[in-house]
Motif scaffolding. Structure first.
Motif, PDB file in Angstrom:
ATOM      1  N   ASP A   3      53.106  34.823  43.108  1.00 28.95           N
ATOM      2  CA  ASP A   3      53.753  35.792  42.625  1.00 28.95           C
ATOM      3  C   ASP A   3      53.501  35.914  41.031  1.00 28.95           C
ATOM      4  OD1 ASP A   3      55.988  35.524  44.659  1.00 28.95           O
ATOM      5  OD2 ASP A   3      56.899  33.591  43.712  1.00 28.95           O
ATOM      6  N   PRO A   4      54.250  38.003  40.919  1.00 31.22           N
ATOM      7  CA  PRO A   4      53.482  37.770  39.693  1.00 31.22           C
ATOM      8  C   PRO A   4      54.586  37.721  38.387  1.00 31.22           C
ATOM      9  CG  PRO A   4      54.431  39.773  41.483  1.00 31.22           C
ATOM     10  CD  PRO A   4      54.045  38.478  41.446  1.00 31.22           C
ATOM     11  N   THR A   5      53.919  37.411  37.369  1.00 32.20           N
ATOM     12  CA  THR A   5      55.061  37.030  36.422  1.00 32.20           C
ATOM     13  C   THR A   5      56.036  38.346  36.512  1.00 32.20           C
ATOM     14  OG1 THR A   5      53.521  38.500  34.758  1.00 32.20           O
ATOM     15  CG2 THR A   5      53.118  35.359  35.051  1.00 32.20           C
ATOM     16  N   PRO A   6      56.591  38.580  35.467  1.00 39.20           N
ATOM     17  CA  PRO A   6      57.818  39.101  35.183  1.00 39.20           C
ATOM     18  C   PRO A   6      56.993  40.992  34.906  1.00 39.20           C
ATOM     19  CG  PRO A   6      59.431  37.040  34.108  1.00 39.20           C
ATOM     20  CD  PRO A   6      57.226  36.544  34.605  1.00 39.20           C
ATOM     21  N   ARG A   7      56.451  40.138  33.449  1.00 42.15           N
ATOM     22  CA  ARG A   7      55.608  41.891  33.187  1.00 42.15           C
ATOM     23  C   ARG A   7      54.719  42.249  34.304  1.00 42.15           C
ATOM     24  NH1 ARG A   7      50.360  41.896  29.675  1.00 42.15           N
ATOM     25  NH2 ARG A   7      50.323  44.124  28.679  1.00 42.15           N
ATOM     26  N   GLY A   8      53.831  41.093  35.012  1.00 37.57           N
ATOM     27  CA  GLY A   8      53.385  41.895  36.106  1.00 37.57           C
ATOM     28  C   GLY A   8      53.994  42.177  36.985  1.00 37.57           C
ATOM     29  N   LEU A  11      55.264  46.182  35.702  1.00 36.20           N
ATOM     30  CA  LEU A  11      53.656  46.300  35.202  1.00 36.20           C
ATOM     31  C   LEU A  11      53.828  47.246  37.268  1.00 36.20           C
ATOM     32  CD1 LEU A  11      51.802  44.613  33.317  1.00 36.20           C
ATOM     33  CD2 LEU A  11      52.191  47.081  33.112  1.00 36.20           C
ATOM     34  N   ILE A  12      53.953  46.530  38.759  1.00 39.19           N
ATOM     35  CA  ILE A  12      53.338  46.610  39.034  1.00 39.19           C
ATOM     36  C   ILE A  12      54.179  48.218  39.963  1.00 39.19           C
ATOM     37  CG2 ILE A  12      54.263  46.097  41.810  1.00 39.19           C
ATOM     38  CD1 ILE A  12      52.647  43.001  40.997  1.00 39.19           C
ATOM     39  N   ALA A  80      45.546  41.542  39.630  1.00 36.33           N
ATOM     40  CA  ALA A  80      45.193  41.912  41.113  1.00 36.33           C
ATOM     41  C   ALA A  80      45.864  43.011  41.614  1.00 36.33           C
ATOM     42  CB  ALA A  80      45.146  40.526  41.674  1.00 36.33           C
ATOM     43  N   ARG A  81      47.088  42.756  41.107  1.00 37.93           N
ATOM     44  CA  ARG A  81      47.830  43.612  42.552  1.00 37.93           C
ATOM     45  C   ARG A  81      47.823  44.921  41.696  1.00 37.93           C
ATOM     46  NH1 ARG A  81      50.254  40.685  46.600  1.00 37.93           N
ATOM     47  NH2 ARG A  81      50.519  38.793  45.898  1.00 37.93           N
ATOM     48  N   ILE A  82      47.506  45.129  40.466  1.00 40.12           N
ATOM     49  CA  ILE A  82      47.647  46.564  39.706  1.00 40.12           C
ATOM     50  C   ILE A  82      46.291  46.779  40.479  1.00 40.12           C
ATOM     51  CG2 ILE A  82      47.934  47.781  37.777  1.00 40.12           C
ATOM     52  CD1 ILE A  82      50.406  46.060  38.131  1.00 40.12           C
ATOM     53  N   ALA A  83      45.390  46.185  40.350  1.00 33.60           N
ATOM     54  CA  ALA A  83      43.968  47.003  41.039  1.00 33.60           C
ATOM     55  C   ALA A  83      44.429  47.134  42.301  1.00 33.60           C
ATOM     56  CB  ALA A  83      43.102  46.201  40.252  1.00 33.60           C
TER      57      ALA A  83
END
Length: 423
Positions: A3-8, A11-12, A80-83
């Motif tokens: 799971d992404p962090t809150p910042r991640g 950004l998603i 990874a999710r952003i890319a």
């Protein structure tokens, strides 16, 4: 676990909106501007506007995992999710975020190994997006999949380095914004150094006398906007302070550069495959053959199912590798990095090929992004090491792991093996 962090997560959401509201609507205009500009590769105005927007949204330089002034790094897992999302518009989104190769790897090299002076001259402008750069390693006369084969010489002459050699498949070097070349060459051609300690990297301003771009290289007959060229270095002289890192450390530095670059490629390939699947499904629903929609055809449904399964497998493999890079380091995750570098581009090629087949002739045209995606994906099966080299690396790791874990065979098995040797 992944799971992404809150910042991640935030950004998603921002990235998803950026694609929908700015990138996708700009793709057709970008293609038209690139065609109108011709071979000079002037920067399309629409790309400059997207860069401005991505910066305002906080989507700038997200790839860089090292802290630099004004830059707060993301984890590999978050990036990874952003890319992946950026890969949905392979030719436009990554560069609009200052997250496109070869600049990404070059910025990592400068961040890890550059002196304060080198960082001030080259890293800061690259992070600002005011210049571009090229990574100059591959050569036409040797098998560059084994980087220790490289023959271009970088010889010391007083207070200067003198570079001589021929390179090709050099990305972005023909772009007008490209000002820096990071070249890997032999600094100890006749010494006693081990094979992997003979090479060094040197920073070369592109306008240095003796640097010549001889020709453009097409990809499957298509001339990509990023550009790939063949170059000659004829007695090119740069100051001794232009060496990046330590003499003889070029091979190790190249691996430090290519590891993150490989996983970035894979992340983007997953996004490209995901978009290709969406396009395939949309097309299959509205096109009919012999009185029935393509989506009713068994073979098309198999393509859709296989694509869904393969994308999800590749995504999990890539996220796991990103997790390892964050938790145990790039070196310990080297086998997994090699594994995804084989698995993901091959998966993406299959999915995009199915989408092209579903579209028919339109899939081969410039009206849809599939043909460009296919060419870019095929490049990645060569870039940063061909499949065969990465399979070799994975096999070597597995064989070593097996040797370390060998236990005596049970009596029954040992007896059976002894019996076989007598046959």
């Amino acid at each position: 676990m992944f799971d992404p962090t809150p910042r991640g997560a935030a950004l998603i959401e921002t990235m998803t909106s950026f694609l929908a509201e700015h990138v996708y609507p700009s793709e057709e205009e970008f293609e038209a501007q690139v065609r109108a500009a011709g071979p000079g590769r002037e920067q399309p105005p629409v790309l400059e506007q997207l860069k401005k927007t991505s910066r305002e949204l906080g989507l700038w330089n997200l790839f860089l995992p090292h802290a630099e002034p004004g830059h707060e790094p993301l984890s590999n897992l978050d990036y990874a999710r952003i890319a992946e999302l950026s890969g949905r518009s392979l030719h436009l989104a990554p560069e609009s975020m200052n997250c496109s190769a070869p600049d990404t790897g070059n910025m990592e090299l400068l961040s890890m190994f550059g002196t304060p002076e080198q960082k001030e001259r080259w890293l800061q402008p690259l992070m600002e997006g005011t210049i571009r750069s090229a990574y100059v390693m591959t050569e036409p006369l040797v098998a560059s999949s084994d980087a220790s084969n490289i023959e271009t010489t970088v010889e010391r002459d007083g207070d200067e380095w003198v570079i001589n050699g021929r390179k090709w498949w050099i990305s972005a070097a023909a772009r007008p914004q490209c000002e820096l070349l990071i070249l890997m060459g032999v600094t100890d051609p006749d010494g006693d150094a081990p094979r992997h300690a003979r090479h060094s990297m040197v920073l070369i301003p592109k306008d240095t006398p003796g640097v010549t771009i001889e020709r453009d290289l097409t990809v499957l007959g298509y001339d990509p906007f990023e550009s790939h060229v063949e170059m000659v270095f004829d007695n090119v002289r740069v100051p001794a302070t232009s060496l990046l890192g330590d003499p003889g450390a070029g091979f190790a530095m190249s691996q430090a550069r290519l590891g993150p670059g490989r996983i970035h490629h894979c992340m983007r390939m997953i996004g490209a495959a995901e978009r290709a699947l969406e396009l395939m499904i949309a097309r299959a629903k509205v096109r009919s053959t012999f009185g029935s929609p393509l989506s009713d055809r068994g073979v098309v449904r198999e393509w859709i199912a296989d694509s869904r399964i393969e994308i999800d497998q590749a995504r999990l493999y890539t996220l796991y590798t990103a997790h390892l890079m964050d938790t145990v380091g790039n070196k310990a995750a080297a086998s997994e990095i090699s594994g995804i570098k084989v698995a993901v581009p091959n998966m993406a090629s299959r999915v995009i090929d199915r989408a092209i087949q579903t579209f028919g002739g339109a899939g081969l045209s410039q009206d849809y992004p599939l043909a460009r995606m296919y060419a870019e994906t095929r490049i990645v099966r060569m870039a940063d090491g061909p499949d065969e080299v990465h399979r070799r690396a994975v096999a070597r790791t597995e064989l070593r792991r097996h040797e370390d874990a060998v236990t005596p065979a049970p009596h029954g098995v040992a007896a059976h093996l002894a019996h076989l040797t007598r046959l």
